[in-house]
Design an enzyme around this catalytic site. Structure first.
Site, PDB file in Angstrom:
ATOM      1  N   ARG A  78     -27.937  -2.701 -49.222  1.00 45.19           N
ATOM      2  CA  ARG A  78     -28.764  -3.672 -49.925  1.00 45.19           C
ATOM      3  C   ARG A  78     -28.052  -5.018 -49.976  1.00 45.19           C
ATOM      4  O   ARG A  78     -26.916  -5.110 -50.443  1.00 45.19           O
ATOM      5  CB  ARG A  78     -29.050  -3.186 -51.344  1.00 45.19           C
ATOM      6  CG  ARG A  78     -29.769  -1.854 -51.404  1.00 45.19           C
ATOM      7  CD  ARG A  78     -29.776  -1.329 -52.827  1.00 45.19           C
ATOM      8  NE  ARG A  78     -30.376   0.004 -52.917  1.00 45.19           N
ATOM      9  CZ  ARG A  78     -30.358   0.751 -54.007  1.00 45.19           C
ATOM     10  NH1 ARG A  78     -29.740   0.307 -55.105  1.00 45.19           N
ATOM     11  NH2 ARG A  78     -30.930   1.941 -54.007  1.00 45.19           N
ATOM     12  N   ASP A  80     -27.902  -9.080 -51.270  1.00 46.35           N
ATOM     13  CA  ASP A  80     -28.304  -9.859 -52.436  1.00 46.35           C
ATOM     14  C   ASP A  80     -29.222 -11.007 -52.040  1.00 46.35           C
ATOM     15  O   ASP A  80     -29.374 -11.336 -50.857  1.00 46.35           O
ATOM     16  CB  ASP A  80     -27.072 -10.434 -53.141  1.00 46.35           C
ATOM     17  CG  ASP A  80     -26.180  -9.351 -53.720  1.00 46.35           C
ATOM     18  OD1 ASP A  80     -26.720  -8.307 -54.141  1.00 46.35           O
ATOM     19  OD2 ASP A  80     -24.951  -9.557 -53.745  1.00 46.35           O
ATOM     20  N   TYR A 138     -19.531  -7.578 -41.821  1.00 48.04           N
ATOM     21  CA  TYR A 138     -20.150  -8.809 -42.310  1.00 48.04           C
ATOM     22  C   TYR A 138     -19.448 -10.004 -41.683  1.00 48.04           C
ATOM     23  O   TYR A 138     -18.251  -9.958 -41.383  1.00 48.04           O
ATOM     24  CB  TYR A 138     -20.027  -8.918 -43.831  1.00 48.04           C
ATOM     25  CG  TYR A 138     -20.973  -8.050 -44.620  1.00 48.04           C
ATOM     26  CD1 TYR A 138     -22.180  -8.556 -45.101  1.00 48.04           C
ATOM     27  CD2 TYR A 138     -20.653  -6.732 -44.906  1.00 48.04           C
ATOM     28  CE1 TYR A 138     -23.047  -7.768 -45.845  1.00 48.04           C
ATOM     29  CE2 TYR A 138     -21.516  -5.924 -45.656  1.00 48.04           C
ATOM     30  CZ  TYR A 138     -22.712  -6.453 -46.129  1.00 48.04           C
ATOM     31  OH  TYR A 138     -23.560  -5.659 -46.856  1.00 48.04           O
ATOM     32  N   ARG A 225     -18.235 -11.544 -50.910  1.00 44.26           N
ATOM     33  CA  ARG A 225     -18.314 -12.892 -51.480  1.00 44.26           C
ATOM     34  C   ARG A 225     -17.146 -13.163 -52.426  1.00 44.26           C
ATOM     35  O   ARG A 225     -16.654 -14.304 -52.509  1.00 44.26           O
ATOM     36  CB  ARG A 225     -19.647 -13.073 -52.191  1.00 44.26           C
ATOM     37  CG  ARG A 225     -20.838 -13.134 -51.232  1.00 44.26           C
ATOM     38  CD  ARG A 225     -22.157 -13.050 -51.977  1.00 44.26           C
ATOM     39  NE  ARG A 225     -22.297 -14.132 -52.938  1.00 44.26           N
ATOM     40  CZ  ARG A 225     -23.251 -14.160 -53.870  1.00 44.26           C
ATOM     41  NH1 ARG A 225     -24.112 -13.158 -53.971  1.00 44.26           N
ATOM     42  NH2 ARG A 225     -23.317 -15.178 -54.713  1.00 44.26           N
TER      43      ARG A 225
END
Length: 298
Positions: A78, A80, A138, A225
Site C-alpha cells: 500500500r 501513501d 523503491y 521517506r
C-alpha cells in the site's frame, strides 16, 4: 460451481481465499497485473470508507466493468497519498474469462490517465501479490536546484539546499543489512516487528536529479521517506553520517529527522519466485533506464 454461488468475487475473496488443497472454485481464475500510477492524484492506494479517490477504487471500478462482476483486488504494498508506482503488483479472482489483452487494453480504456495497467497474466491460486513477494524496491527522486522546477513538480521532491552526495552515501551505507528500524517507522505503523533487511541502498546523480534506490525484503510504514529525511539532513550539513548508526541504536522515531515529502517516491519493482514466471519490465520512472541494482553500488 456456478456463478450464482459467487455473484461478487469481493465477497468470495474475503470469505475463502482458496479452497482446501490450494485450488480456486471451478471456473474461477486468478489474474496478476502490474500497475503504474501518478500518486499525486490520489489519497493513497487503499480504498477508504470516506470514498475519496484512491488507486484501488479506480482499478476495481475499471476491472469490474470489464469482468462484468464486482472485483476486489490485493496489492503488493500500500502506497501513501502522493506516492507513485511504476511496478505495483496486484491480483484478483474472477469468474470472467478474458484474454490478457482485455485486462490491459480494456481496463486501461476505463481508467483515468493517471493509472495504467502495464501487463496482465493468469497465475496459479498459490500466487499472492503481497505474501508471495520476496523483496520490494523503491526509488526516491530529488531535484536539487536553487529554483523550483516547473516540470514534473508533483513527481519529484525539490530540495533547494546544496546536497553533499558523498556524505549521504556514507549514511545510506549504514542502513544496509538486517536492523531494527524503529527510528524510521511511522508512529501509526502496524507491523508486528520493526526488523527489516535492506539488501542495497544506491545513490546516483544525473544533472540536478539525485535518485536514491533502496531494496529490502519489506518496508515499514513511512520507512523509505523517513530514511530519506535523515539523509537529506546529512546531505545539507545539518548532521554527520554517523547519525544514522546512532538512530538505529536509539530505536526511537522521536529522535530522527522529518519525513521526506511523498512526491519523489516510487514503488518500482516487486520480486517473486521465478516459478511464477511474471513479466519483467524496466523499473523507471521513465527518465531512468537503469534496472534495479544498476546504479553504482555503495
Amino acid at each position: 460451481m456456478s456463478k450464482d454461488h459467487f455473484p461478487k468475487t469481493g465477497e468470495y475473496y474475503r470469505n475463502c481465499e482458496v479452497l482446501e488443497g490450494g485450488a480456486l472454485p471451478e471456473g474461477m481464475v486468478r489474474v496478476a497485473l502490474a500497475v503504474e500510477y501518478n500518486g499525486a492524484c490520489f489519497h493513497g492506494f487503499q480504498s477508504q470508507p470516506s470514498g475519496v479517490a484512491t488507486v484501488q477504487q479506480a482499478l476495481e471500478k475499471a476491472l469490474s466493468k470489464i469482468a462484468n462482476e464486482e472485483i476486489t483486488l490485493v496489492c503488493a504494498g500500500r502506497t501513501d497519498a502522493g506516492v507513485h508506482a511504476t511496478g505495483q503488483i496486484v491480483h484478483f479472482d474472477t469468474l470472467a474469462q478474458r484474454p490478457d489483452k482485455a485486462w490491459v487494453l480494456g481496463v486501461n480504456a476505463e481508467l483515468p490517465d493517471t493509472v495504467s495497467v502495464r501487463w496482465a497474466k493468469q497465475v496459479p491460486a498459490q500466487f499472492h501479490a503481497r505474501f508471495s513477494a520476496t523483496a520490494r524496491a523503491y526509488r526516491y527522486v530529488i531535484c536539487n536546484s536553487y529554483a523550483r522546477p516547473a516540470l514534473q513538480f508533483d513527481q519529484l521532491t525539490w530540495e533547494r539546499r546544496e546536497l553533499d552526495i558523498a556524505k549521504m552515501e556514507q549514511g545510506a551505507k549504514q542502513l544496509i543489512g538486517r536492523h531494527d528500524f524503529s527510528s524510521f517507522r511511522a508512529s501509526q505503523c502496524q507491523a508486528k516487528s520493526p526488523v527489516r533487511e535492506i539488501t542495497h541502498f544506491d545513490l546516483h546523480q544525473r544533472g540536478e536529479l539525485i535518485v536514491l534506490e533502496v531494496k529490502a525484503n519489506a518496508f515499514l510504514h513511512h520507512m523509505v521517506r523517513n530514511m530519506v529525511g535523515v539523509l537529506l539532513a546529512i546531505g545539507a550539513g545539518e548532521a554527520e553520517p554517523q547519525w544514522v548508526s546512532e538512530l538505529l541504536a536509539i530505536k526511537d522515531r522521536r529522535q530522527a529527522g522529518v519525513t521526506a515529502k511523498p512526491h519523489g517516491l516510487y514503488l518500482v519493482a516487486v520480486d517473486y519466485p521465478e516459478h511464477f514466471e511474471l513479466p519483467q519490465l524496466a523499473p523507471g520512472p521513465h527518465f531512468f533506464a537503469e534496472p534495479v541494482g544498476g546504479f553504482s553500488r555503495i
